[in-house]
Scaffold this active site. Structure first.
Site, PDB file in Angstrom:
ATOM      1  N   ARG A 106       0.842  -1.183   0.016  1.00  0.00           N
ATOM      2  CA  ARG A 106       0.028  -0.043   0.038  1.00  0.00           C
ATOM      3  C   ARG A 106       1.056   1.266  -0.070  1.00  0.00           C
ATOM      4  NH1 ARG A 106      -4.797   0.051   4.170  1.00  0.00           N
ATOM      5  NH2 ARG A 106      -2.964   0.462   5.602  1.00  0.00           N
ATOM      6  N   THR A 110      -1.387   7.397  -0.513  1.00  0.00           N
ATOM      7  CA  THR A 110      -2.602   7.258  -1.078  1.00  0.00           C
ATOM      8  C   THR A 110      -3.502   5.981  -0.615  1.00  0.00           C
ATOM      9  OG1 THR A 110      -1.745   5.824  -2.745  1.00  0.00           O
ATOM     10  CG2 THR A 110      -1.813   8.077  -3.464  1.00  0.00           C
ATOM     11  N   ASP A 202       0.045  -3.649  12.054  1.00  0.00           N
ATOM     12  CA  ASP A 202       0.437  -4.109  10.826  1.00  0.00           C
ATOM     13  C   ASP A 202       0.907  -5.507  10.769  1.00  0.00           C
ATOM     14  OD1 ASP A 202       2.495  -4.388   8.603  1.00  0.00           O
ATOM     15  OD2 ASP A 202       2.364  -2.386   8.369  1.00  0.00           O
ATOM     16  N   ASP A 205       4.687  -6.330   9.585  1.00  0.00           N
ATOM     17  CA  ASP A 205       5.556  -6.079  10.463  1.00  0.00           C
ATOM     18  C   ASP A 205       5.804  -7.157  11.683  1.00  0.00           C
ATOM     19  OD1 ASP A 205       6.950  -4.160   8.773  1.00  0.00           O
ATOM     20  OD2 ASP A 205       5.546  -2.605   9.879  1.00  0.00           O
TER      21      ASP A 205
HETATM   22  C1  PRP Z   1      -1.367  -5.076   4.275  1.00  0.00           C
HETATM   23  C2  PRP Z   1      -2.146  -6.330   4.412  1.00  0.00           C
HETATM   24  C3  PRP Z   1      -2.971  -6.047   3.024  1.00  0.00           C
HETATM   25  C4  PRP Z   1      -3.167  -4.607   2.949  1.00  0.00           C
HETATM   26  C5  PRP Z   1      -4.759  -4.446   3.453  1.00  0.00           C
HETATM   27  O1  PRP Z   1      -0.298  -5.251   3.334  1.00  0.00           O
HETATM   28  O2  PRP Z   1      -1.275  -7.447   4.376  1.00  0.00           O
HETATM   29  O3  PRP Z   1      -2.291  -6.620   2.151  1.00  0.00           O
HETATM   30  O4  PRP Z   1      -2.485  -3.936   3.959  1.00  0.00           O
HETATM   31  O5  PRP Z   1      -5.106  -3.121   3.215  1.00  0.00           O
HETATM   32  P1  PRP Z   1      -6.063  -2.705   2.047  1.00  0.00           P
HETATM   33  O6  PRP Z   1      -7.401  -3.615   2.232  1.00  0.00           O
HETATM   34  O7  PRP Z   1      -6.349  -1.404   2.561  1.00  0.00           O
HETATM   35  O8  PRP Z   1      -5.448  -2.793   0.668  1.00  0.00           O
HETATM   36  P2  PRP Z   1       0.991  -3.821   3.317  1.00  0.00           P
HETATM   37  O9  PRP Z   1       0.551  -3.018   2.281  1.00  0.00           O
HETATM   38  O10 PRP Z   1       1.186  -3.275   4.678  1.00  0.00           O
HETATM   39  O11 PRP Z   1       1.900  -4.737   2.818  1.00  0.00           O
HETATM   40  P3  PRP Z   1       2.993  -5.961   3.584  1.00  0.00           P
HETATM   41  O12 PRP Z   1       2.064  -7.068   3.726  1.00  0.00           O
HETATM   42  O13 PRP Z   1       4.067  -6.144   2.645  1.00  0.00           O
HETATM   43  O14 PRP Z   1       3.447  -5.365   5.034  1.00  0.00           O
HETATM   44  N1  URA Z   2      -2.644  -3.653   6.995  1.00  0.00           N
HETATM   45  C1  URA Z   2      -2.318  -4.146   8.093  1.00  0.00           C
HETATM   46  O1  URA Z   2      -1.351  -4.744   8.042  1.00  0.00           O
HETATM   47  N2  URA Z   2      -3.125  -3.584   9.070  1.00  0.00           N
HETATM   48  C2  URA Z   2      -3.890  -2.864   8.886  1.00  0.00           C
HETATM   49  O2  URA Z   2      -4.788  -2.634  10.217  1.00  0.00           O
HETATM   50  C3  URA Z   2      -4.492  -2.388   7.650  1.00  0.00           C
HETATM   51  C4  URA Z   2      -3.676  -2.837   6.820  1.00  0.00           C
END
Ligand code: PRP
Ligand code: URA
Length: 211
Positions: A106, A110, A202, A205
């Site tokens: 993400r 944005t 997160d 993380d």
């Molecule tokens: C997180 C999560 C989803 C997304 C959800 O990933 O694992 O993929 O956010 O958010 P959304 O519904 O608003 O799209 P992130 O972008 O943090 O990436 P990561 O898994 O690499 O940490």
């Molecule tokens: N992605 C995450 O990992 N946690 C949230 O709460 C939203 C998006």
């Protein structure tokens, strides 16, 4: 076409394990283990409607009529990174499933998904696909991943998220009304950083220890 259903799997074991994930004091090792345990329990329910066919098996005593999975072969598609935390438990229960990967992150400003990696089984279009990602927040990542899979011919897609919220569910249902959604919990909503509340923070993380 009718709207897809949302299934909230509020089994006591799942609820108990979710309380461990939500706790900010849970460390990386336990967090990762419990993500796997919840994924296995969710997989058990999300596969409940898979078709089976009768076969005959010779027991040491006589012939038994048994049922085995039939129909489409399966694929598991984690959304990177956090979705990776759900794959091992699923593959343990469905050892013949192939695994595809879709990398999305993400954009911090944005909140829109940006694609950076994709590798899918060649015959993905012919498979029953389970898309896995612990968090369904705005739904942007899920909608993008499902759109991408449909561009590759997929017609049978089930979404599995540990925590969802009304905004994310609405986004997926509007864009992809044919996709069934399985959640362990439906949370209250999003904060102004598009994090789920109360959520678990997160997920990427916490699984990989990057913060
Ligand atoms: C997180 C999560 C989803 C997304 C959800 O990933 O694992 O993929 O956010 O958010 P959304 O519904 O608003 O799209 P992130 O972008 O943090 O990436 P990561 O898994 O690499 O940490
Ligand atoms: N992605 C995450 O990992 N946690 C949230 O709460 C939203 C998006």
């Amino acid at each position: 076409m009718g709207m897809s259903s949302v299934h909230v799997l509020d089994h006591p074991l799942i609820q108990h394990k979710l309380a461990i994930l939500r706790n900010k004091n849970t460390g990386v090792k336990e967090f990762r283990e419990v993500v796997g345990e919840i994924s296995g329990l969710m997989c058990y329910e999300a596969t409940r409607s898979l078709p089976t066919e009768e076969v005959e098996v010779e027991t040491p005593l006589m012939t038994a009529k048994c049922r085995v999975l039939s129909g489409k072969k399966l694929a598991i598609v984690p959304i990177l990174r956090a979705g990776l935390g759900m794959v091992d438990a699923m593959v343990e229960l469905i050892p013949s499933a192939k695994v595809g990967h879709i990398g999305l992150y993400r954009d911090p400003e944005t909140h829109l998904p940006v694609e950076y990696y994709c590798k899918l089984p060649e015959d993905i279009g012919a498979r029953q696909v389970f898309v896995v990602d612990p968090m369904l927040a705005t739904g942007g990542s899920a909608v993008a991943a499902i759109t991408f899979l449909k561009e590759h011919g997929c017609r049978n897609i089930i979404m599995m998220n540990i925590i969802g919220c009304p905004e994310g569910v609405k986004a997926v249902r509007e864009a992809h009304p044919d996709v069934e959604i399985y959640l362990a919990a439906m949370d209250e909503g999003l904060n102004d950083q598009a994090y789920i509340l109360p959520g678990l923070g997160d997920a990427g993380d916490r699984i990989f220890g990057t913060k």
